[in-house]
Scaffold this active site. Structure first.
Site: not given
Ligand code: NAP
Ligand code: F7E
Length: 325
Positions: A81-82, A85, A126, A128, A151, A155, A181
């Protein structure tokens, strides 16, 4: 024999929810964390599981640390999961994003292949990766990728490496292609949390406005607690495979704003929201919406928390957190 899991990204949003789920199933949970001058355990403490995790120190960009951990632990399952992101930062730190999210995954896969080839591997892929790619307005496992950010591109590399290690070396390696999520543990930069935290601050008189970028972008937002169950289910299947995980419905950023403000009794939110071009992306993904038939049919998975319930939960949690402070 007791099952064990190594979770990278243990201090992020998904890591703690997944750890909670696996601990409940009797797993021994190892959490990989980087070396911090000042560690942040808030998300694990929020769920009350901090003392139940065995922490191991390492970094995805440091292969020798991964070798040490995998050799010593030989986990039944590895959940990667790291990541760097945050899509927004990936333009400013494209190389670092690639080193962690792409090459880091290659290092981890190689480490497993040479030191613990029976460990099952989950890769956090993801939506993305789809970017502009869509299929009648939806994305599923067959939709082609057209990522729009460094990003997303990093991925895509990790996705294909995961598939390739499965096909080349027979590793049990699966991609969960998860759509957005969220939860009360979501990082503060992400738009939902930025909005729910901002709304809570406005309610408590701590700030006057929220600055946002593109309000028209649409995302398929679900609850992180539901999505970690899908990760677990993927690694319990007989054969490794790739699955799209989402809700099947999408909403705009404006909808999030609307709902969050309604939670504090405000219907005319325009005077509290400032549009700031700094938050607009160089290349936007206009809309993402999952088609989840495969996950429903093969894994028997479906989301439980609705979009409305999710935003309500997040506003409530932010109000509670700020009131405590
Ligand atoms: P998150 O809150 O940003 O957590 C990512 C974690 O990765 C953090 O704890 C971070 O450590 C750690 N990390 C970053 N760089 C690292 C490195 N070089 N070595 C070891 N650990 C490292 O992300 P999340 O929302 O839980 O998402 C989990 C995973 O799912 C990510 O890979 C993300 O890209 C993917 N994803 C997320 C979503 C979503 O909507 N949340 C959707 C699709 C995919 P620190 O605590 O030091 O920052
Ligand atoms: O943006 C718009 C922005 O940063 C969502 C990560 O977990 O989900 C996440 O990526 C939308 C975008 O998430 C602001 O332009 C408007 O269209 O919450 P976000 P993300 O970019 O979709 C995917 C699935 C991942 O994998 C990623 O790790 O919202 N938006 N105004 C904004 N976004 C941010 N952050 N801040 C604003 O002020």
């Amino acid at each position: 024999m007791q099952k064990s899991a190594l979770i990278t990204g243990i201090l992020g949003q998904d890591g703690p929810y997944l750890a909670e789920l696996l601990l409940g199933k009797g797993y021994k949970v190892y959490g990989l964390m980087r070396r911090y001058s000042s560690p942040h355990y808030d998300n694990l403490n929020f769920l009350g599981i901090m003392d139940k995790i065995e922490f191991v120190e390492g970094d995805l960009t440091d292969e020798s640390s991964l070798i040490n951990i995998i050799k010593n632990v030989r986990p039944t399952e590895v959940y990667n999961l790291a990541a760097q992101s945050f899509v927004g930062s990936s333009w400013e730190q494209a190389k670092l994003t690639t080193e962690i999210n792409a090459l880091g995954v290659l290092s981890l896969l190689n480490t497993i292949k040479f030191n613990s080839p029976t460990s099952k591997f989950y890769q956090a892929s993801t939506s993305e990766m789809f970017g502009l790619g869509n299929d009648g307005g939806y994305q599923d496992e067959k939709t082609s990728f057209h990522p729009r950010s460094p990003y997303g591109i990093s991925k895509v590399y990790a996705y294909w490496m995961t598939v390739n290690f499965r096909e080349s070396y027979g590793l049990f390696a699966a991609n969960g292609i998860l759509f957005n999520h969220e939860s009360p543990l979501r990082g503060i930069q992400f738009v939902t949390r930025k909005i729910t935290d901002g709304v809570a601050r406005i309610k408590l008189g701590l700030t006057k406005s929220i600055s946002l970028g593109n309000l028209d972008a649409k995302r398929d937002w679900g609850f992180a607690g539901d999505y970690v169950e899908a990760m677990y289910l993927m690694l319990q299947e007989k054969e490794p495979d790739d699955y799209v995980i989402g809700t099947g419905a999408y909403h705009s950023v404006k909808d999030v704003v609307d709902l969050a403000f309604k939670e504090i009794g405000v219907s005319d939110w325009k005077k509290y929201v400032v549009i700031d071009p700094r938050y607009k992306r160089p290349a936007e993904v206009p809309h993402l919406r999952a088609r989840i038939d495969k996950a429903k049919n093969k894994l028997g998975w479906q989301p439980k928390v609705t979009f409305k319930e999710l935003i309500k939960m997040m506003v409530k949690a932010d109000l509670k957190r700020l009131q405590k402070k």
